[in-house]
Design an enzyme around this catalytic site. Structure first.
Site, short mmCIF file in Angstrom:
data_model
loop_
_atom_site.label_atom_id
_atom_site.label_comp_id
_atom_site.label_asym_id
_atom_site.label_seq_id
_atom_site.Cartn_x
_atom_site.Cartn_y
_atom_site.Cartn_z
N ARG A 168 85.25 10.18 -54.54
CA ARG A 168 85.11 11.24 -55.55
C ARG A 168 85.30 12.60 -54.89
NH1 ARG A 168 80.04 12.13 -59.71
NH2 ARG A 168 78.82 12.30 -57.76
N ASP A 451 70.81 13.99 -57.18
CA ASP A 451 71.93 14.78 -56.70
C ASP A 451 71.97 16.07 -57.51
OD1 ASP A 451 73.16 14.22 -59.14
OD2 ASP A 451 74.77 13.00 -58.28
#
Length: 531
Positions: A168, A451
């Site tokens: 990603r 996150d």
């Protein structure tokens, strides 16, 4: 150790970050020329699309609501399919995610998961060292040369059977300030993607797989088109076959939910499906409707996957993907099992199992977990409910008919705002920002792997609650004074401003929640604090 020699760079490219041992193998002149070429061709369009986001935000602030696009009806109502799914992406029952940290990559690849999303985005603090070392780690993992020596001298290496690797890159909104192209910071998305492609695309293909990606934070099919054009150019420039790249798009912004078919269409030659990026999606809903008080959400723990607007978007995602022959991937189970408290484990695992049961029975083809101990939990549920089939794309979910109104039904979320919820948002935001500033982007907080998305929800809700004077369940209103009082309590409980980087963390959080203007992403101002 930092080298004293300078890198040879192409014309117009400057490296302003330190060059540590090994960095020269990633930042070669040819690799830099490749990513600079991507940047020069596509950065102007990126900037135009980011500006369009801001223009749409003004419309939302003035009371407009998103809707399905009238000028793309032909795409939605015509017959087409995405490209056939590669063999090693057919079964994705359990995907584990984590940063491109060397030790964590080995653990994730060895976890028994079907796939591993190695993250340069929300699970990584983008220090220069983290970014370049992440590319080194990805390169070594692709070649099965990655290893890690533990403090006791034991060495971790890869098992014979490992998870399929997906990368990603960072989102379109981010720059990489340590690499300048023609005097300006390079687009971080294209830097992460391009460096990985340059060093690994041919190797991945030679090993019978391909360069696979997750794409974050897209808000429109035009942003997907930009990615597709970058894919085409990258494959041409590197001499690898068109269609080698496969990308799964995270539907984690509310505007993107109205363009899921169009996003798949734009990427149809490179698509591997869509993923329900739940935490960022909640943040996007807060952000895009920040000025509409009727859309103020309750405590974030009360916004679940069965909340009406969340339920509508996930069901539409499954329907859309399977209609077009693409995988539909479920959202994150962020729980971190505790080896010391079995009672906490059982309560949390009950919730994880219920979440994965719902996803698998709704038609999802797989799901995400944040910890290796949850891989078997998720895989077992999907294997059982899919009857051992690698996916369930044949389930068309023709019973699903989601309206535009249902996708924006935030006012039907119910729940309440509490002091405990406000305190939790303050504490989680401070803890995460502190961790991020210390170079750790995947932080264990209260038995959850957090996150940037969770911190974004937290600070976004605080901003919105203050602006609209949200009423607490005890009758008080949320004000800046109340925030500052509770912030001081929570900061003291964490050791105060002098502890670690909490002084910077509170400065950033105050800016985010007390300024009149809503900052698009917390990582934008926070990035200025990183080396």
């Amino acid at each position: 150790m930092t080298q004293t020699t300078e890198l040879s760079t192409p014309a117009g490219v400057e490296i302003v970050g330190a060059i540590s041992d090994g960095f020269e193998t990633i930042l070669s002149e040819d690799a830099l020329a490749f990513v600079a070429g991507l940047h020069r061709q596509f950065n102007a369009r990126r900037q135009e699309l980011l500006q369009r986001r801001m223009e749409r935000q003004v419309e939302f602030d003035n009371g407009a609501l998103p809707d399905f696009l009238s000028d793309t009806e032909e795409i939605r109502f015509s017959s087409w399919q995405v490209a056939p799914t590669p063999e090693d992406l057919q079964q994705r029952w359990a995907e584990i995610t984590g940063p491109v940290d060397r030790k964590m990559m080995i653990g994730a690849l060895n976890s028994g998961a079907d796939a591993f999303m190695a993250d340069f985005e929300d699970a990584l603090s983008p220090t220069w060292d983290n970014i370049v070392n992440g590319q080194i780690n990805a390169r070594d993992a692709v070649r099965r040369e990655i290893s890690f020596e533990n403090p006791d001298g034991s060495v971790r290496t890869l098992n014979e059977q490992i998870a399929t690797l997906l990368i990603r890159p960072r989102g379109w909104h981010l720059d990489e300030k340590h690499v300048l192209v023609d005097g300006q910071p390079i687009c971080a998305s294209l830097f992460d993607f391009g460096m990985y492609m340059f060093h690994n695309a041919a190797e991945r293909i030679a090993r019978g797989t391909g360069p696979y990606f997750y794409l974050p934070k897209l808000e429109s099919h035009l942003e997907a088109r930009l990615w597709n054009d970058a894919f085409v150019k990258a494959q041409d420039d590197l001499g690898v076959p068109q269609g080698s790249i496969r990308a799964t798009v995270l539907i984690e912004t509310l505007p993107a939910a109205f363009e899921m078919e169009e996003i798949l269409y734009e990427l149809r030659d490179h698509s591997a499906g869509l993923n329900a990026g739940r935490w960022d999606y909640i943040f996007s809903a807060v952000k895009r409707f920040k000025s509409q008080p009727t859309f103020t959400l309750p405590d974030r723990v009360q916004v679940t996957m069965t909340t009406p607007f969340m339920r509508a978007y996930t069901e539409l995602l499954v329907r859309t993907c399977h209609k077009r022959g693409a995988h539909a991937m479920g959202g994150m189970a962020a729980f971190i099992p505790s080896r010391r408290d079995p009672e906490i484990n059982e309560v949390a695992l009950t919730g994880v199992r219920a979440d994965k049961e719902r996803e698998s029975t709704d038609g999802f083809d797989g799901t995400w977990v944040a910890h290796p101990d949850l891989v078997s939990v998720a895989r077992d549920i999907f294997e059982t409910n899919l009857g051992g089939a690698r996916n369930q794309r044949e389930r068309m979910r023709e019973d699903v008919d989601v309206s535009a109104g249902e996708l924006v039904s935030l006012d039907q979320s119910g729940g309440s705002v509490s002091e405990a919820g406000l305190r939790a948002n303050i504490s989680v935001a401070l803890q995460y920002i502190n961790s991020w500033l210390n170079g750790v982007g995947a932080a264990g907080i209260n038995n959850l792997m957090e996150d940037a998305a969770t911190a974004e929800i937290s600070r976004g809700q605080i901003w919105q609650w203050i602006r609209h004077g949200a009423e607490l369940d005890d009758g008080r209103s949320v004000t800046s004074d109340l925030y500052e009082s509770l912030r001081d309590d929570e900061l003291a409980a964490l050791g105060g401003r002098g502890e670690s980087r909490y002084g910077d963390a509170v400065e950033i959080l105050d800016q985010l929640v007390l300024n009149d203007e809503f900052t698009e992403f917390l990582t934008l101002p926070a990035y200025e604090y990183l080396d």
